[in-house]
Design an enzyme around this catalytic site. Structure first.
Site, short mmCIF file in Angstrom:
data_model
loop_
_atom_site.label_atom_id
_atom_site.label_comp_id
_atom_site.label_asym_id
_atom_site.label_seq_id
_atom_site.Cartn_x
_atom_site.Cartn_y
_atom_site.Cartn_z
N ARG A 185 15.77 -54.00 71.40
CA ARG A 185 17.11 -54.58 71.28
C ARG A 185 18.07 -53.91 72.25
O ARG A 185 18.02 -52.68 72.45
CB ARG A 185 17.64 -54.40 69.85
N HIS A 233 15.92 -61.74 77.80
CA HIS A 233 15.49 -61.70 76.39
C HIS A 233 14.38 -62.72 76.12
O HIS A 233 14.50 -63.58 75.24
CB HIS A 233 16.68 -61.94 75.44
P1 NAP Z 1 8.65 -53.46 62.81
O1 NAP Z 1 7.27 -53.85 62.44
O2 NAP Z 1 9.74 -53.56 61.80
O3 NAP Z 1 8.57 -51.96 63.38
C1 NAP Z 1 9.69 -51.20 63.70
C2 NAP Z 1 9.22 -49.82 64.12
O4 NAP Z 1 10.37 -49.06 64.54
C3 NAP Z 1 8.57 -49.03 62.97
O5 NAP Z 1 7.49 -48.29 63.45
C4 NAP Z 1 9.70 -48.11 62.52
O6 NAP Z 1 9.27 -46.87 61.95
C5 NAP Z 1 10.36 -47.83 63.84
N1 NAP Z 1 11.75 -47.36 63.60
C6 NAP Z 1 12.77 -48.01 63.02
N2 NAP Z 1 13.86 -47.22 62.97
C7 NAP Z 1 13.50 -46.05 63.53
C8 NAP Z 1 14.18 -44.83 63.75
N3 NAP Z 1 15.45 -44.65 63.39
N4 NAP Z 1 13.50 -43.82 64.35
C9 NAP Z 1 12.19 -43.99 64.70
N5 NAP Z 1 11.50 -45.12 64.52
C10 NAP Z 1 12.15 -46.15 63.93
O7 NAP Z 1 9.16 -54.31 64.08
P2 NAP Z 1 8.32 -55.07 65.20
O8 NAP Z 1 7.80 -56.36 64.68
O9 NAP Z 1 7.35 -54.11 65.81
O10 NAP Z 1 9.50 -55.43 66.21
C11 NAP Z 1 10.32 -54.42 66.75
C12 NAP Z 1 11.56 -55.01 67.36
O11 NAP Z 1 11.25 -55.67 68.58
C13 NAP Z 1 12.24 -56.10 66.53
O12 NAP Z 1 13.08 -55.54 65.53
C14 NAP Z 1 13.03 -56.85 67.55
O13 NAP Z 1 14.33 -56.29 67.62
C15 NAP Z 1 12.30 -56.59 68.85
N6 NAP Z 1 11.72 -57.81 69.44
C16 NAP Z 1 12.15 -58.22 70.67
C17 NAP Z 1 11.63 -59.35 71.24
C18 NAP Z 1 12.03 -59.79 72.62
O14 NAP Z 1 11.73 -60.93 73.02
N7 NAP Z 1 12.65 -58.94 73.40
C19 NAP Z 1 10.64 -60.09 70.56
C20 NAP Z 1 10.22 -59.65 69.31
C21 NAP Z 1 10.76 -58.49 68.76
P3 NAP Z 1 8.37 -46.83 60.60
O15 NAP Z 1 7.00 -47.30 61.03
O16 NAP Z 1 8.39 -45.43 60.18
O17 NAP Z 1 9.02 -47.79 59.62
#
Ligand code: NAP
Length: 270
Positions: A185, A233
């Site tokens: 993000r 994005h």
């Molecule tokens: P997810 O499964 O919710 O995983 C989030 C990860 O971030 C988890 O490992 C979490 O830790 C870690 N995290 C959250 N807060 C943290 C902190 N303060 N310090 C350290 N680690 C932290 O999410 P995802 O499906 O992998 O997706 C991640 C993000 O990618 C989405 O939220 C979205 O914003 C972004 N995204 C972008 C696009 C694009 O087109 N650019 C597309 C899809 C997604 P824990 O494992 O300990 O909970």
């Protein structure tokens, strides 16, 4: 994203919501909806979205590894000149955020030969990957040549990609300066710090798919900086058909009394 007035209306028009679905993997834009009812919030998780994010991550790691920008410039100037050629195994890719998207990306980076390490809020165990928890950020950064952020935007991750973090990245990689790759993000970025680091050489390059302000202003220096790849994005866009299939599956589960999947922890913000 609708204006805040329209966003309020969206919630008021559907007063008896039982479940809210996010149209994307991220939920920061949903959690800030004025009047969001206190019902379960489900985010979008999809095989194709995950695999397309891995493509974007691997492609950008390879473009920086193979000094693609430098060769593009040479080709435009009709200059036949080779550059140093480290291999993927010489580079440690540090992945911030070890959620749904990480396993596939880390596995595919590994196939290409990159060394991978990972950092997340809670400690994770991933075969063949050194992992760090929330308190071990500095140790993780010290070993990272290419930093890949796949973090959600929360109160804790807002502005985390800043000058202090950049100064802690490894400079022992084959190019001397680290590279920042952000597919998470834009709110995690402090643009001014990243631009200054790119200009001073503290960062050797960047690939940015997300920005603090989207669309990125046409006057932003990011567009013209050397060795910076900007995409609008689109690292992994949500496929509408897949989104409806996912929502339908979860509705079926809900109506059959089964627990919903991919629920958002509202307190944690993701
Ligand atoms: P997810 O499964 O919710 O995983 C989030 C990860 O971030 C988890 O490992 C979490 O830790 C870690 N995290 C959250 N807060 C943290 C902190 N303060 N310090 C350290 N680690 C932290 O999410 P995802 O499906 O992998 O997706 C991640 C993000 O990618 C989405 O939220 C979205 O914003 C972004 N995204 C972008 C696009 C694009 O087109 N650019 C597309 C899809 C997604 P824990 O494992 O300990 O909970």
């Amino acid at each position: 994203m609708p204006s805040s007035g329209n966003r309020t209306l969206t919630c008021l028009r559907a007063p008896d919501l039982k479940v809210v679905f996010s149209g994307g993997a991220g939920v920061d834009h949903v959690l800030t909806l004025p009047g969001l009812p206190d019902v379960p919030l489900v985010r979008f998780v999809d095989r194709s979205l995950t695999t397309r994010m891995s493509e974007w991550v691997v492609m950008n790691c390879l473009m920086h590894l193979r000094q693609h920008r430098a060769y593009e410039a040479r080709a435009k100037a009709h200059v036949w000149e080779d550059l140093s050629q480290p291999e993927a195994a010489d580079v440690t890719v540090g992945v911030m955020g070890l959620g749904i998207l990480r396993l596939d990306a880390i596995r595919k980076l590994g196939v290409m030969g990159f060394k991978t390490i990972g950092w997340s809020r809670s400690k994770k165990v991933i075969d063949g990957v050194e992992t760090f928890d929330g308190d071990e950020l500095d140790g993780f950064l010290a070993k990272t040549d290419f930093l890949v952020s796949l973090l959600p935007l929360t109160a804790e991750t807002k502005g985390i990609l800043n000058a202090s973090l950049i100064s802690k990245l490894s400079r022992k990689g084959p190019f001397g300066a680290p590279v920042l790759i952000n597919g998470g993000r834009g709110g995690s970025q402090v643009s001014m710090d990243i631009i200054a680091a790119l200009q001073s050489g503290l960062l050797g390059g960047a690939s940015l798919d997300v920005f603090e302000q989207e669309p990125l202003d046409s006057s932003s220096p990011f567009w013209d900086l050397d060795n910076v790849y900007v995409t609008p994005h689109v690292a992994a866009s949500s496929d509408v058909k897949a989104l409806f299939v996912h929502a339908e599956q979860q509705m079926d589960r809900f109506e059959s009394g089964l627990p919903l999947e991919h629920l958002v922890d509202r307190k944690a913000g993701y």
